[in-house]
Design a protein around this motif. Structure first.
Motif, PDB file in Angstrom:
ATOM      1  N   ILE A   1       0.809  -1.214   0.000  1.00 42.45           N
ATOM      2  CA  ILE A   1       0.000   0.000   0.000  1.00 42.45           C
ATOM      3  C   ILE A   1       0.847   1.272   0.000  1.00 42.45           C
ATOM      4  N   PHE A   2       2.173   1.123   0.131  1.00 40.06           N
ATOM      5  CA  PHE A   2       3.046   2.291   0.006  1.00 40.06           C
ATOM      6  C   PHE A   2       4.469   1.832  -0.246  1.00 40.06           C
ATOM      7  N   THR A   3       5.144   2.557  -1.134  1.00 43.20           N
ATOM      8  CA  THR A   3       6.570   2.360  -1.394  1.00 43.20           C
ATOM      9  C   THR A   3       7.211   3.736  -1.521  1.00 43.20           C
ATOM     10  N   GLY A   4       8.199   4.016  -0.699  1.00 38.88           N
ATOM     11  CA  GLY A   4       8.832   5.332  -0.764  1.00 38.88           C
ATOM     12  C   GLY A   4      10.176   5.349  -0.070  1.00 38.88           C
ATOM     13  N   LYS A   5      10.674   6.573   0.168  1.00 37.08           N
ATOM     14  CA  LYS A   5      11.962   6.766   0.826  1.00 37.08           C
ATOM     15  C   LYS A   5      11.807   7.688   2.025  1.00 37.08           C
ATOM     16  N   VAL A   6      12.535   7.371   3.087  1.00 36.11           N
ATOM     17  CA  VAL A   6      12.461   8.140   4.326  1.00 36.11           C
ATOM     18  C   VAL A   6      13.076   9.523   4.120  1.00 36.11           C
ATOM     19  N   THR A   7      12.345  10.561   4.574  1.00 33.20           N
ATOM     20  CA  THR A   7      12.858  11.931   4.486  1.00 33.20           C
ATOM     21  C   THR A   7      13.084  12.564   5.851  1.00 33.20           C
ATOM     22  N   ASP A   8      12.333  12.118   6.854  1.00 40.61           N
ATOM     23  CA  ASP A   8      12.425  12.715   8.188  1.00 40.61           C
ATOM     24  C   ASP A   8      12.375  11.632   9.246  1.00 40.61           C
ATOM     25  N   ILE A   9      13.206  11.809  10.285  1.00 43.64           N
ATOM     26  CA  ILE A   9      13.253  10.875  11.410  1.00 43.64           C
ATOM     27  C   ILE A   9      13.206  11.698  12.686  1.00 43.64           C
ATOM     28  N   SER A  10      12.224  11.446  13.507  1.00 49.36           N
ATOM     29  CA  SER A  10      12.135  12.163  14.782  1.00 49.36           C
ATOM     30  C   SER A  10      11.894  11.173  15.904  1.00 49.36           C
ATOM     31  N   ALA A  11      12.293  11.557  17.124  1.00 55.73           N
ATOM     32  CA  ALA A  11      12.106  10.698  18.289  1.00 55.73           C
ATOM     33  C   ALA A  11      11.552  11.529  19.434  1.00 55.73           C
ATOM     34  N   THR A  12      10.563  10.975  20.126  1.00 57.04           N
ATOM     35  CA  THR A  12       9.904  11.669  21.232  1.00 57.04           C
ATOM     36  C   THR A  12       9.880  10.762  22.455  1.00 57.04           C
ATOM     37  N   MET A  13      10.387  11.279  23.586  1.00 58.20           N
ATOM     38  CA  MET A  13      10.340  10.534  24.826  1.00 58.20           C
ATOM     39  C   MET A  13       8.908  10.507  25.348  1.00 58.20           C
ATOM     40  N   GLN A  14       8.381   9.316  25.590  1.00 62.40           N
ATOM     41  CA  GLN A  14       7.025   9.166  26.088  1.00 62.40           C
ATOM     42  C   GLN A  14       6.983   8.914  27.591  1.00 62.40           C
ATOM     43  N   ASN A  15       7.969   8.188  28.111  1.00 62.41           N
ATOM     44  CA  ASN A  15       7.969   7.856  29.529  1.00 62.41           C
ATOM     45  C   ASN A  15       9.369   7.417  29.934  1.00 62.41           C
ATOM     46  N   SER A  16       9.672   7.577  31.187  1.00 63.24           N
ATOM     47  CA  SER A  16      10.968   7.155  31.712  1.00 63.24           C
ATOM     48  C   SER A  16      10.800   6.787  33.175  1.00 63.24           C
ATOM     49  N   GLY A  17      11.447   5.726  33.582  1.00 61.64           N
ATOM     50  CA  GLY A  17      11.352   5.290  34.977  1.00 61.64           C
ATOM     51  C   GLY A  17      12.375   4.227  35.272  1.00 61.64           C
ATOM     52  N   SER A  18      12.217   3.595  36.418  1.00 58.11           N
ATOM     53  CA  SER A  18      13.189   2.599  36.862  1.00 58.11           C
ATOM     54  C   SER A  18      13.217   1.373  35.952  1.00 58.11           C
ATOM     55  N   ASN A  19      12.135   1.151  35.233  1.00 56.55           N
ATOM     56  CA  ASN A  19      12.074  -0.018  34.344  1.00 56.55           C
ATOM     57  C   ASN A  19      12.563   0.276  32.933  1.00 56.55           C
ATOM     58  N   GLY A  20      12.974   1.542  32.673  1.00 60.13           N
ATOM     59  CA  GLY A  20      13.469   1.889  31.353  1.00 60.13           C
ATOM     60  C   GLY A  20      12.752   3.075  30.738  1.00 60.13           C
ATOM     61  N   GLU A  21      13.060   3.339  29.477  1.00 56.75           N
ATOM     62  CA  GLU A  21      12.480   4.466  28.760  1.00 56.75           C
ATOM     63  C   GLU A  21      11.567   3.968  27.638  1.00 56.75           C
ATOM     64  N   VAL A  22      10.579   4.822  27.331  1.00 58.07           N
ATOM     65  CA  VAL A  22       9.688   4.562  26.206  1.00 58.07           C
ATOM     66  C   VAL A  22       9.851   5.709  25.212  1.00 58.07           C
ATOM     67  N   VAL A  23      10.294   5.384  24.006  1.00 58.80           N
ATOM     68  CA  VAL A  23      10.511   6.385  22.960  1.00 58.80           C
ATOM     69  C   VAL A  23       9.692   6.008  21.725  1.00 58.80           C
ATOM     70  N   ILE A  24       9.031   7.012  21.136  1.00 57.58           N
ATOM     71  CA  ILE A  24       8.340   6.830  19.865  1.00 57.58           C
ATOM     72  C   ILE A  24       9.189   7.472  18.763  1.00 57.58           C
ATOM     73  N   GLN A  25       9.610   6.666  17.806  1.00 60.00           N
ATOM     74  CA  GLN A  25      10.320   7.184  16.643  1.00 60.00           C
ATOM     75  C   GLN A  25       9.335   7.298  15.481  1.00 60.00           C
ATOM     76  N   THR A  26       9.273   8.471  14.892  1.00 60.08           N
ATOM     77  CA  THR A  26       8.349   8.723  13.785  1.00 60.08           C
ATOM     78  C   THR A  26       9.136   8.892  12.487  1.00 60.08           C
ATOM     79  N   LEU A  27       8.807   8.049  11.514  1.00 58.46           N
ATOM     80  CA  LEU A  27       9.430   8.132  10.200  1.00 58.46           C
ATOM     81  C   LEU A  27       8.440   8.726   9.206  1.00 58.46           C
ATOM     82  N   THR A  28       8.896   9.671   8.412  1.00 58.42           N
ATOM     83  CA  THR A  28       8.104  10.223   7.321  1.00 58.42           C
ATOM     84  C   THR A  28       8.781   9.836   6.006  1.00 58.42           C
ATOM     85  N   ALA A  29       8.002   9.282   5.091  1.00 55.19           N
ATOM     86  CA  ALA A  29       8.541   8.852   3.796  1.00 55.19           C
ATOM     87  C   ALA A  29       7.706   9.431   2.673  1.00 55.19           C
TER      88      ALA A  29
END
Length: 383
Positions: free
Chosen positions: A76-104
């Protein structure tokens, strides 16, 4: 039916499906018929719980699939990545949660970065001109419609980006350029939609599929042109107008500059502008279909997943205040969004009368003979 998207996301050949289906959005096509399609684009959210470097880079390939009703993956889609961003969602004693968003982005965006037209183009028809531009741009060609419709004048060498030049000539010929979900580009000429309707008819979308809240119908003065001056080779001109439309709405004039070679084709095109635009037509705003709804049939689900620009559609049973008729139109663009469990498609279309005018002889299949014509058809001679 019970169905889930079961999508996959592959970046530079590496499968990130397990972590990526928290949010995927893909957009194709255009919003209105009077412009050309823009580059398709996709956004993918990838959940990173392991504090690892996924190695994403700009220009990485990105391919997205979704299963059809039979469980077969469809690209349903074929393309090339143009933008890469990362957003911290949560952090604690058990580790971090990061969402990486790719735009193609799709192949039109690459065409916009390729310079073509450095050599002169000869006098040629629209199919040859479009093939030349696509070839110089280095894209993979899907289909360039033949037989040709309009002949363009010779063009002196004048560098331009491939997307703008292809859009320019496609618009000049009442056609459009498009992208496929597998990363190819093509050209649909003026006759394409009429031929498809004559061959396959309209695809009926049941009114019950559509999420109607907020949908609008619209008729606007902005669509009207009822007097036109069209310029073609060597600044020669052709004119056309619709006196009834002028009497009703006032004169709404336009001047169109073209590089058409032949006066007969320029005359026809001026008349076509008036035939398409002398009167306002009712369009529906974009509408939404929930693909995982049990009311959507298997065959219709597959059609939605395999959506393409220019697909003929019909919707019957509309509320009378919205549209007191069966809506016949063509898909101009769509946005497909999905998660692990749900999917929906937003469809943008225009009324069929903005695309189709009476049949020209070149649109009639050469194999047609009188014995193939309905014997009940009556023949009339107009004096």
């Amino acid at each position: 039916m019970t169905w889930q998207p079961n999508g996959t996301v592959t970046v530079q050949g590496v499968d990130f499906t397990t972590d990526s289906l928290w949010g995927v959005s893909i957009t194709y096509g255009r919003s209105i018929i009077w412009e050309q399609a823009r580059a398709s684009y996709a956004q993918v959210q990838i959940l990173n719980l392991d504090d690892v470097d996924n190695g994403f880079e700009v220009n990485d390939s990105l391919v997205i699939t979704m299963q059809d009703s039979g469980g077969t993956p469809q690209t349903i889609f074929t393309g090339k990545v143009t933008d890469i961003s990362a957003t911290m969602q949560n952090s604690g004693s058990n580790g971090e949660v990061v969402i990486q968003t790719l735009t193609a982005i799709g192949p039109f965006a690459e065409m916009a970065r390729k310079v073509v037209g450095t050599s002169a183009y000869p006098k040629e028809y629209d199919d040859d001109r479009m093939t030349t531009i696509f070839t110089e741009a280095g894209v993979t060609i899907d289909v360039v419609d033949t037989p040709p419709v309009y002949e363009f004048t010779a063009r002196a060498a004048d560098p331009a980006d491939a997307y703008s030049l292809a859009s320019y000539y496609a618009q000049m010929a009442f056609g459009y350029i498009y992208e496929t979900t597998t990363g190819e580009v093509g050209y649909a000429n003026e006759s394409h939609r009429l031929i498809e309707v004559n061959t396959s008819g309209y695809w009926l979308i049941p009114e019950s599929y559509i999420l109607w809240q907020g949908i609008e119908s619209n008729r606007t003065l902005n669509d009207i042109i009822n007097s036109i001056v069209l310029t073609y080779k060597a600044n020669a001109t052709k004119t056309a107008s619709d006196p009834t439309s002028i009497s009703t709405y006032g004169e709404i004039a336009a001047s169109i500059a073209t590089e058409l070679e032949n006066g007969t084709e320029a005359d026809y095109q001026a008349l076509r502008y008036i035939a398409l635009r002398a009167y306002p037509q009712t369009n529906l705003s974009e509408f939404v279909v929930q693909l995982d709804s049990p009311s959507v049939s298997s065959s219709d689900l597959d059609d939605f997943i395999g959506m393409y620009m220019g697909k003929p559609i019909q919707i019957a049973g509309l509320p009378i205040p919205l549209l007191n008729a069966t809506y016949s139109g063509f898909v101009e663009g769509w946005t497909l969004t999905f998660t692990k469990f749900q999917a929906q498609i937003i469809i943008r279309s225009t009324d069929a009368t903005m695309s189709i005018v009476p049949t020209r002889w070149q649109d009639v299949n050469a194999s047609l003979i009188w014995s193939a014509v309905d014997p009940a058809l009556q023949w009339f001679q107009y004096e």
